[in-house]
Design an enzyme around this catalytic site. Structure first.
Site, PDB file in Angstrom:
ATOM      1  N   THR A   1      20.822  78.473  13.794  1.00 24.85           N
ATOM      2  CA  THR A   1      21.582  78.062  12.617  1.00 24.85           C
ATOM      3  C   THR A   1      21.299  76.621  12.241  1.00 24.85           C
ATOM      4  O   THR A   1      21.287  76.277  11.059  1.00 24.85           O
ATOM      5  CB  THR A   1      23.093  78.252  12.872  1.00 24.85           C
ATOM      6  OG1 THR A   1      23.345  79.625  13.166  1.00 24.85           O
ATOM      7  CG2 THR A   1      23.913  77.842  11.664  1.00 24.85           C
TER       8      THR A   1
ATOM      9  N   TYR B   1      23.318  82.750   5.336  1.00 26.04           N
ATOM     10  CA  TYR B   1      22.157  81.912   5.607  1.00 26.04           C
ATOM     11  C   TYR B   1      21.164  82.690   6.452  1.00 26.04           C
ATOM     12  O   TYR B   1      21.488  83.712   7.054  1.00 26.04           O
ATOM     13  CB  TYR B   1      22.561  80.619   6.336  1.00 26.04           C
ATOM     14  CG  TYR B   1      23.071  80.833   7.742  1.00 26.04           C
ATOM     15  CD1 TYR B   1      22.213  80.768   8.836  1.00 26.04           C
ATOM     16  CD2 TYR B   1      24.414  81.119   7.966  1.00 26.04           C
ATOM     17  CE1 TYR B   1      22.682  80.979  10.127  1.00 26.04           C
ATOM     18  CE2 TYR B   1      24.881  81.331   9.260  1.00 26.04           C
ATOM     19  CZ  TYR B   1      24.013  81.255  10.329  1.00 26.04           C
ATOM     20  OH  TYR B   1      24.476  81.477  11.603  1.00 26.04           O
TER      21      TYR B   1
ATOM     22  N   THR C   1      23.432  79.190  18.430  1.00 25.94           N
ATOM     23  CA  THR C   1      24.603  79.161  19.300  1.00 25.94           C
ATOM     24  C   THR C   1      24.912  80.511  19.950  1.00 25.94           C
ATOM     25  O   THR C   1      25.593  80.554  20.971  1.00 25.94           O
ATOM     26  CB  THR C   1      25.847  78.701  18.516  1.00 25.94           C
ATOM     27  OG1 THR C   1      26.069  79.585  17.409  1.00 25.94           O
ATOM     28  CG2 THR C   1      25.668  77.277  18.016  1.00 25.94           C
ATOM     29  N   ASP C   2      24.419  81.611  19.386  1.00 22.53           N
ATOM     30  CA  ASP C   2      24.822  82.929  19.896  1.00 22.53           C
ATOM     31  C   ASP C   2      24.446  83.129  21.361  1.00 22.53           C
ATOM     32  O   ASP C   2      25.201  83.727  22.125  1.00 22.53           O
ATOM     33  CB  ASP C   2      24.198  84.044  19.053  1.00 22.53           C
ATOM     34  CG  ASP C   2      24.860  84.198  17.697  1.00 22.53           C
ATOM     35  OD1 ASP C   2      25.952  83.617  17.503  1.00 22.53           O
ATOM     36  OD2 ASP C   2      24.305  84.890  16.830  1.00 22.53           O
TER      37      ASP C   2
ATOM     38  N   LYS D   1      30.584  80.423  24.300  1.00 22.32           N
ATOM     39  CA  LYS D   1      30.955  80.504  22.889  1.00 22.32           C
ATOM     40  C   LYS D   1      32.204  81.353  22.766  1.00 22.32           C
ATOM     41  O   LYS D   1      32.256  82.486  23.245  1.00 22.32           O
ATOM     42  CB  LYS D   1      29.809  81.099  22.072  1.00 22.32           C
ATOM     43  CG  LYS D   1      30.070  81.076  20.563  1.00 22.32           C
ATOM     44  CD  LYS D   1      28.840  81.502  19.762  1.00 22.32           C
ATOM     45  CE  LYS D   1      29.137  81.401  18.267  1.00 22.32           C
ATOM     46  NZ  LYS D   1      27.959  81.742  17.447  1.00 22.32           N
TER      47      LYS D   1
ATOM     48  N   GLU E   1      41.196  94.697  44.080  1.00 24.20           N
ATOM     49  CA  GLU E   1      41.502  96.095  43.775  1.00 24.20           C
ATOM     50  C   GLU E   1      40.368  97.027  44.202  1.00 24.20           C
ATOM     51  O   GLU E   1      40.585  98.211  44.409  1.00 24.20           O
ATOM     52  CB  GLU E   1      41.767  96.261  42.284  1.00 24.20           C
ATOM     53  CG  GLU E   1      43.069  95.658  41.796  1.00 24.20           C
ATOM     54  CD  GLU E   1      43.386  96.070  40.371  1.00 24.20           C
ATOM     55  OE1 GLU E   1      43.939  97.160  40.179  1.00 24.20           O
ATOM     56  OE2 GLU E   1      43.054  95.288  39.458  1.00 24.20           O
TER      57      GLU E   1
END
Length: 375
Positions: free
Chosen positions: A52, A65, A131-132, A204, A323
């Site tokens: 980005t 974008y 950023t993903d 993120k 568990e």
């Protein structure tokens, strides 16, 4: 015509017929002092991968974008003052949205960074990235880059053509951190929105907010603005597993299986059939799943797959034998690592032939030295 340290004195005397004048040194376009100052700036290698921060507006919506529309060189040239922080060298490693980040680009980044430090080409490295999957790239590099020199990833939540684009400030502050002596010995870091995160903890957490990255289960390691860098604690020795990056892509196949209500074992059996070497369970709660899914994971272990239990909750630790009886089933747990980071560590362990249950669990037990052991 006139030269030397007293050229102004001679010029005044010649012009006004004076016998003497106050000796004032000449000012040249680039004095030796200015030249030396430029030469002694830290050297920062900027590796651009797209994302980005390199995006350009698209007309499909008001905030639409396309990632990767601007080169790394153009990004750097568009940030005022970068040339005062460091001598920059910009290289384009890729130009993709980080949803397309892949093993090949990771290996190119790792090899280029290690070479830059081994051959004393750079004092620090900055990576521009979408950023993903930035947290995944940062975590991968933190496990395979062996240096005390700073490696800093940065990106943006708004494209370069947006109103109030956050990319220029993030890139400036990433270079600022990469040039700081205080950044040495802190491993791979991420700089976004005036905040410095360690690679192990950053995640993120929001689709669009500029403060999307948070250090889950921990705290940011520092803060930065154009005038200052403040690390919360002194740098401590890193004690993580020593892993090498494979020579060639792809990394060993490890599947993430997402747990949910009414779950059967079909996805697990498909992973076994498709040749996976490991499975990370994004479990409910503390890494749990249905009885049928546990039976499927048992089949995976019988077939030689490594199984690591993580959690889909987004925070908290997954501990052994709560568990689920991990000792009985032959599972490992991820402790603080989210499923996507647990997958990367398991891939690297398999690639490094560290595949005994004890070795795998010990590698996951490692915690950032700033916070201590999770056990």
């Amino acid at each position: 015509m006139f030269s030397g340290p007293y050229c102004k004195q001679l010029l005044l005397a010649a012009t006004f017929g004076l016998a003497t004048a106050l000796p004032v040194p000449c000012v040249h376009a680039e004095s030796p002092l200015q030249h030396n100052a430029t030469q002694t700036l830290p050297r920062v290698l900027v590796l651009a991968t797209g994302g980005t921060i390199s995006g350009k507006k698209d007309t499909r919506s008001a905030i639409g974008y396309d990632a990767g529309g601007v080169s790394g060189q153009e990004l750097a040239e568009g940030v005022p003052g970068l040339d005062k922080l460091a001598n920059l060298k910009v290289e384009q490693i890729a130009n993709i949205g980080s949803q397309d980040m892949n093993d090949d680009v990771w290996l190119r980044l790792a090899n280029r960074i290690q070479k830059a430090f081994d051959q004393h080409e750079a004092d620090g490295v900055v990576i521009t990235h979408g950023t993903d999957t930035m947290e995944e790239t940062a975590f991968f590099l933190s496990n395979v880059i062996h240096t005390a020199n700073p490696v800093v990833l940065t990106g943006s939540m708004r494209p370069s053509t947006a109103i109030s684009a956050d990319g220029p400030a993030n890139l400036y502050e990433a270079v600022e951190v990469a040039t700081s002596p205080k950044a040495k010995g802190r491993g791979v870091m991420m700089v976004m929105n005036d905040t410095i995160h360690g690679a192990r903890w950053a995640s993120k957490t929001n689709t669009t907010e500029v403060q999307t990255f948070r250090s889950v289960n921990a705290a940011p390691i520092g803060y930065v603005d154009p005038a200052s860098i403040r690390f919360i604690e002194a740098a401590l020795p890193q004690h993580g597993p020593t892993l090498r990056a494979p020579e060639h892509a792809p990394l060993p196949r490890v599947e993430i299986i997402y747990a949910h209500s009414n779950m059967d074992a079909q996805q697990i059996d498909n992973a076994i059939r498709d040749g996976a070497k490991g499975i990370v369970l994004a479990g409910v709660g503390d890494g749990n799943t249905s009885r049928l899914a546990i039976e499927g994971l048992d089949r995976a272990v019988t077939q030689g797959l490594l199984v690591v239990r993580s959690t889909r909750t987004g925070s908290g630790f997954v501990n052994r034998n709560v568990e689920v009886s991990d000792d009985q089933h032959g599972f490992a747990v991820s402790y603080d690592l989210n499923p996507q980071k647990a997958r990367i560590l398991l891939q690297l362990l398999i690639a490094n032939q560290q595949t005994s249950p004890a070795e795998v669990q010990q590698a996951f037990a490692y915690a950032d030295s700033a916070t201590g052991s999770p056990e």
